[in-house]
Design an enzyme around this catalytic site. Structure first.
Site, PDB file in Angstrom:
ATOM      1  N   ARG A 123      67.670  29.200  41.663  1.00  9.80           N
ATOM      2  CA  ARG A 123      67.697  30.844  41.820  1.00  9.80           C
ATOM      3  C   ARG A 123      68.442  31.296  40.677  1.00  9.80           C
ATOM      4  O   ARG A 123      69.601  30.786  40.179  1.00  9.80           O
ATOM      5  CB  ARG A 123      68.692  31.079  43.118  1.00  9.80           C
ATOM      6  CG  ARG A 123      68.592  32.215  43.695  1.00  9.80           C
ATOM      7  CD  ARG A 123      69.452  32.191  44.885  1.00  9.80           C
ATOM      8  NE  ARG A 123      68.612  31.818  45.798  1.00  9.80           N
ATOM      9  CZ  ARG A 123      68.505  32.722  46.939  1.00  9.80           C
ATOM     10  NH1 ARG A 123      68.548  34.104  46.917  1.00  9.80           N
ATOM     11  NH2 ARG A 123      67.884  32.515  47.944  1.00  9.80           N
ATOM     12  N   GLY A 124      67.769  32.133  39.850  1.00 13.19           N
ATOM     13  CA  GLY A 124      68.492  33.008  38.699  1.00 13.19           C
ATOM     14  C   GLY A 124      68.325  34.192  38.905  1.00 13.19           C
ATOM     15  O   GLY A 124      68.066  34.889  39.983  1.00 13.19           O
ATOM     16  N   VAL A 164      63.435  29.938  42.665  1.00  9.21           N
ATOM     17  CA  VAL A 164      62.156  28.915  42.008  1.00  9.21           C
ATOM     18  C   VAL A 164      61.834  28.148  43.267  1.00  9.21           C
ATOM     19  O   VAL A 164      62.922  27.683  43.814  1.00  9.21           O
ATOM     20  CB  VAL A 164      62.664  28.229  40.752  1.00  9.21           C
ATOM     21  CG1 VAL A 164      61.595  27.173  40.315  1.00  9.21           C
ATOM     22  CG2 VAL A 164      63.013  29.097  39.682  1.00  9.21           C
ATOM     23  N   LYS A 223      57.966  30.258  40.490  1.00  8.11           N
ATOM     24  CA  LYS A 223      59.231  31.417  40.358  1.00  8.11           C
ATOM     25  C   LYS A 223      58.764  32.595  40.911  1.00  8.11           C
ATOM     26  O   LYS A 223      57.608  33.312  40.436  1.00  8.11           O
ATOM     27  CB  LYS A 223      59.465  31.395  38.996  1.00  8.11           C
ATOM     28  CG  LYS A 223      60.889  32.659  38.753  1.00  8.11           C
ATOM     29  CD  LYS A 223      61.487  32.422  37.406  1.00  8.11           C
ATOM     30  CE  LYS A 223      62.635  32.996  37.592  1.00  8.11           C
ATOM     31  NZ  LYS A 223      63.607  32.497  36.231  1.00  8.11           N
ATOM     32  N   ASP A 241      70.003  34.186  27.594  1.00  6.98           N
ATOM     33  CA  ASP A 241      70.841  33.475  28.560  1.00  6.98           C
ATOM     34  C   ASP A 241      70.670  32.029  28.460  1.00  6.98           C
ATOM     35  O   ASP A 241      70.145  31.410  29.503  1.00  6.98           O
ATOM     36  CB  ASP A 241      70.228  33.940  29.963  1.00  6.98           C
ATOM     37  CG  ASP A 241      71.250  33.565  31.094  1.00  6.98           C
ATOM     38  OD1 ASP A 241      72.377  33.372  30.869  1.00  6.98           O
ATOM     39  OD2 ASP A 241      70.676  34.074  32.138  1.00  6.98           O
TER      40      ASP A 241
END
Ligand SMILES: *[C@@H]1O[C@H](CO)[C@@H](O)[C@H](O)[C@H]1NC(C)=O
Ligand SMILES: *[C@@H]1O[C@H](CO)[C@@H](O)[C@H](O)[C@H]1NC(C)=O
Ligand SMILES: *[C@@H]1O[C@H](CO)[C@@H](O)[C@H](O)[C@H]1NC(C)=O
Ligand SMILES: *[C@@H]1O[C@H](CO)[C@@H](O)[C@H](O)[C@H]1NC(C)=O
Ligand SMILES: *[C@@H]1O[C@H](CO)[C@@H](O)[C@H](O)[C@H]1NC(C)=O
Ligand SMILES: *[C@@H]1O[C@H](CO)[C@@H](O)[C@H](O)[C@H]1NC(C)=O
Ligand SMILES: *[C@@H]1O[C@H](CO)[C@@H](O)[C@H](O)[C@H]1NC(C)=O
Length: 801
Positions: free
Chosen positions: A522-523, A528, A542, A634
């Site tokens: 999880r982002g 995902v 995703k 990131d």
């Protein structure tokens, strides 16, 4: 009526895309021919991996070519050889004929010969395409008469030798297959080299000309002059150049290509994958290929705008569609009155080669005076080497490069009138076109003979009819999509052509993930899930939180992500865009993320070093390849995934915001992005965001890998003023290094206890790694190296001769 029927069938044939069909044959026998008009006239290798036939190279223009046909491709096939790259033939009535006398002849529509093997045989002959991609003309009596492996174009296949008699010549561009200016060949000193053979000048650029043969690891005394690579990815040459592809050891489809930008790259591809990844390249900085921007211009890696060409002051571009012609002066220089001439300064620049001479201990004024006395002098390079000023007057301004890592300045000679009119000119407004996806048209008309009005009319009529047909087919497709949630093969094929990879339906993905049941991550961008596609491939799917984005915008971003293929970037297989559902389908990575593995014993010292190198390679590719220029923004252990062999693949790139060269506006980045502990100071201090933010985050990740200490735990960033405690992990490592005062033991003190317990690690390599990481996390972004520099520093002898 009959004519109409004929035209109809011709146009029908013309609208069928290339494919290897089951009716294709394995052999072309004496007296028979292949016709450009029949797409099924293709010779296929017994295992189906290669096909040979007519390949479109422009509008109504074809080359007789060999390409990878497994997995099948509809357009953008990887062409490995072409018979007539500089003389394309007409899309009608051209033929490849194996004559009874043993000559293999390619004829154009007007019956003129575009290409032939010039072979003669009295016995029976036949043409076959072997499983290794070699097209062989064989006779019963004398064996091999001719083979395509002996006359490569821009590509070498496994076990195909490049010898003293052959060379690779690049294509003009990614879409124009005709001969370009770059050559790979064995020079008279027995070394294999890259050579720029431009319209006006030529020069060698690899191995780098400032290195001696032995510095470059080459050996000049073996005159056998032969090189090849094997199917595992190991390249060996008689001059002792050897290298292994980054995925060495696996049997994959591989090709070594001298690309249109002058760089030599090895590509590989898994059997089930349709994308090629770069697994080795000769030049880690592509500005190093000579002639890339032509004369009188500069190639630069502007960290904001990516790589680009630009004219030097007082000069203008010669041919806006092709930078290799460079720039021409907008003035006439008089040589008879030097009071009329002055110099424009270009800081931190270099032009390679074409020195009139070399003058040591010459001040700037003395150097300019030398140049003024020489009518041919176009400018000077002035730099200092340990306080001694060095002066190089230049007779040509070629191979210009500009960047913060150059020490010297260039002074260009211009008339004073120009000097005054040059305001604070901003260098470089034009970006370097990568021309990917740009299809320029090349028309092949009937040049002589049969050029009569009726024929022309018939051809045009057929073309018009074909176009109409395509419209009808598209219409039917769209109609079909609208009413059927399970589109068939053809529709998918259409979308593959449009975006480079596969479009999935939402219901397909729902089924693949068992109704989104197995969450694996999880982002910021989305959640995902693990899933199994209908062809049994395991995928990471995703689901994005971008419901409000328009489909067009989403597709534009997705197609850019699809073009980023590198073995250290996660491979994207496809996408789904249905209303509010936006999903991306990636390859699934066995070992999850680096974050999950940091505390495990599986990551020994060697693996950690390889992960650091691989991640740097992936990021360097994102930053500097001639694709769209992408910042990651990131970089953190959660976004570095590990495959079955613990090779790293960077994920989650290109989603936050794709930065197209030129239109970067820092206001796009007003919102702080990234993850606590890994964010560069620029975010906090509201400074311009460049690729150096990724370099910073990368440095933190490396320090975390080495020390086993998480920066997120020890850092306390408070946004919007107030107290800011930044980078405690960094200062801790710096202090340890400083305290040690040159003694090697500091490495022992910072190293992850998991590694320390196991004793075996290479302290020297570790020290290099930590030193590089500390450079990456410099507060001043200009003091940080670029990602490709990082790769170079970590692999001083592998990637960069
Ligand atoms: C050439 O033909 C001969 C006889 O037909 C055969 O033995 C040989 O394997 C063929 N060679 C190739 C490379 O196809
Ligand atoms: C020269 O190179 C060839 C091909 O790599 C190799 O087989 C041969 O042993 C080399 N000869 C010498 C004297 O090193
Ligand atoms: C060339 O490579 C071989 C095998 O790696 C090595 O034994 C030899 O010393 C090398 N020659 C030179 C001149 O470096
Ligand atoms: C330079 O000289 C040529 C011929 O002498 C002339 O045609 C041209 O206009 C001049 N260019 C400029 C910029 O003065
Ligand atoms: C050179 O140009 C300057 C300024 O235009 C002029 O004063 C001088 O007389 C010229 N010299 C010659 C040799 O033409
Ligand atoms: C450079 O030149 C200056 C005077 O021109 C001289 O004093 C100095 O010694 C020279 N330095 C070197 C290193 O030759
Ligand atoms: C490819 O480049 C050559 C040389 O510049 C040019 O003549 C030809 O028209 C180009 N072909 C296409 C298809 O653009």
């Amino acid at each position: 009526m009959r004519i109409l029927f004929l035209l109809l069938s011709v146009s029908l044939l013309a609208s069928i895309p290339i494919s290897s069909s089951s009716t294709s044959s394995y052999v072309l026998r004496e007296g028979s021919s292949l016709s450009v008009e029949n797409p099924e006239d293709v010779i296929v290798s017994p295992d189906g991996v290669f096909s040979a036939g007519f390949y479109p190279v422009g509008q109504n223009a074809y080359g007789f070519a060999i390409w990878f046909s497994k997995p099948s491709c509809s357009s953008n096939c990887a062409v490995v050889w072409m018979a007539n790259r500089d003389f394309p033939v007409n899309g009608q009535r051209s033929k490849l004929l194996l004559q009874k006398d043993g000559n293999l002849v390619l004829t154009d529509a007007d019956k003129s010969t575009a290409w032939s093997t010039d072979t003669v045989s009295l016995s029976k002959t036949e043409l076959r395409l072997q499983n290794n991609g070699n097209l062989v003309l064989n006779s019963t009596e004398s064996g091999v008469l001719w083979q395509s492996f002996d006359s490569p174009t821009d590509t070498l296949l496994p076990y195909q030798h490049i010898t003293k008699d052959t060379r690779l010549v690049s294509s003009r561009s990614q879409t124009n297959f005709s001969s370009g200016s770059y050559n790979l060949f064995f020079d008279s000193d027995n070394l294999i080299r890259l050579f720029y053979n431009g319209p006006d000048v030529s020069s060698l650029y690899w191995p780098y000309p400032w290195l001696s043969d032995w510095q470059a690891g080459r050996f000049t005394y073996n005159s056998s002059r032969s090189a090849r690579f094997d199917s595992w990815g190991m390249f060996t040459s008689s001059d002792n150049l050897t290298f292994a592809s980054a995925d060495y050891g696996v049997r994959l489809q591989r090709r070594l290509v001298l690309d249109a930008d002058g760089n030599l790259r090895m590509y590989s591809r898994g059997l089930k994958s349709s994308t090629w990844v770069v697994t080795w390249q000769a030049l880690s900085e592509t500005c190093r290929a000579h002639g890339i921007c032509g004369p009188n211009s500069m190639c630069s890696y502007d960290p904001i705008a990516g790589r680009k060409c630009s004219c030097i002051p007082g000069y203008k571009i010669k041919d806006a569609s092709d930078w290799s012609y460079g720039c021409e002066p907008e003035f006439n220089l008089t040589c008879d009155n030097n009071t009329e001439v002055g110099f424009v300064q270009l800081t931190r620049s270099e032009f390679y080669g074409y020195d009139y001479g070399f003058y040591s201990n010459y001040t700037l004024e003395m150097c300019q005076e030398v140049c003024l006395q020489l009518c041919d002098c176009k400018g000077i390079q002035h730099k200092s080497s340990g306080n001694v000023p060095l002066c190089y007057p230049k007779t040509l301004l070629l191979n210009g490069e500009r960047g913060p890592h150059f020490e010297g300045d260039i002074y260009v000679k211009v008339p004073k009138s120009v000097l005054y009119s040059l305001k604070e000119e901003v260098l470089g407004s034009s970006g370097l076109e990568c021309s990917s996806g740009l299809v320029s048209s090349l028309s092949r008309g009937y040049t002589k003979g049969h050029d009569n009005g009726t024929l022309k009319f018939m051809v045009w009529f057929a073309v018009a009819l074909g176009g109409f047909e395509i419209l009808v087919i598209l219409f039917v497709w769209c109609f079909f999509i609208g009413f059927n949630s399970d589109p068939g093969e053809d529709i998918q094929g259409y979308h593959i052509a449009a975006t480079g990879f596969k479009r999935f339906t939402y219901s397909e993905l729902k089924k693949a993930t068992k109704n989104f049941s197995e969450e694996i991550g999880r982002g910021a961008g989305g959640i995902v899930y693990k899933g199994t596609l209908s062809d049994d491939r395991v995928a990471a799917i995703k689901q994005l939180y971008v419901a409000d984005q328009s489909e067009g915008e989403f597709l534009a971003e997705v197609s850019t992500i699809g073009k980023l293929n590198h073995m250290n970037l996660i491979e994207t297989w496809g996408y789904c865009a249905e209303g509010k559902h936006k999903l991306l389908v990636y390859e699934y990575m066995e070992h999850g993320s680096l974050a999950e593995n940091l505390t495990s014993k599986a990551l020994d010292w060697q693996k950690r070093f390889e992960i650091a190198v691989g991640t740097a390679r992936g990021l360097a590719y994102l930053h500097e390849e001639c694709l769209e220029w992408v910042l990651h923004c990131d970089v953190k252990p959660q976004n570095i995934l590990l495959d079955a062999k613990y090779q790293p693949k960077v994920s989650d790139f290109g989603l936050s915001k794709l930065l197209h060269r030129g239109d970067l506006d820092t206001s796009n980045f007003s919102k702080i992005r990234g993850t606590r502990g890994y964010m560069a100071p620029e975010w906090v201090f509201n400074l311009p965001i460049t690729s150096k933010v990724d370099v910073y985050s990368y440095g933190i990740v490396v320090l975390e890998m080495v020390t086993g200490k998480s920066p997120a735990m020890s850092v306390n960033v408070m946004q919007g003023g107030g107290e800011m405690e930044y980078g405690r992990l960094v200062s801790w490592v710096r202090d340890k290094k400083h305290e040690a005062n040159g003694k090697a033991s500091w490495i022992e003190e910072i190293i992850d206890p998991i590694l320390r317990g196991r004793g075996e690690y290479d302290r020297a390599k570790m020290e290099i790694l930590v030193t590089v990481a500390l450079q990456c996390v410099e507060e001043d972004r200009n003091a940080r190296p670029t990602m490709s520099k990082v790769v170079e520093m970590l692999l001083p002898h592998e990637n960069d001769f």
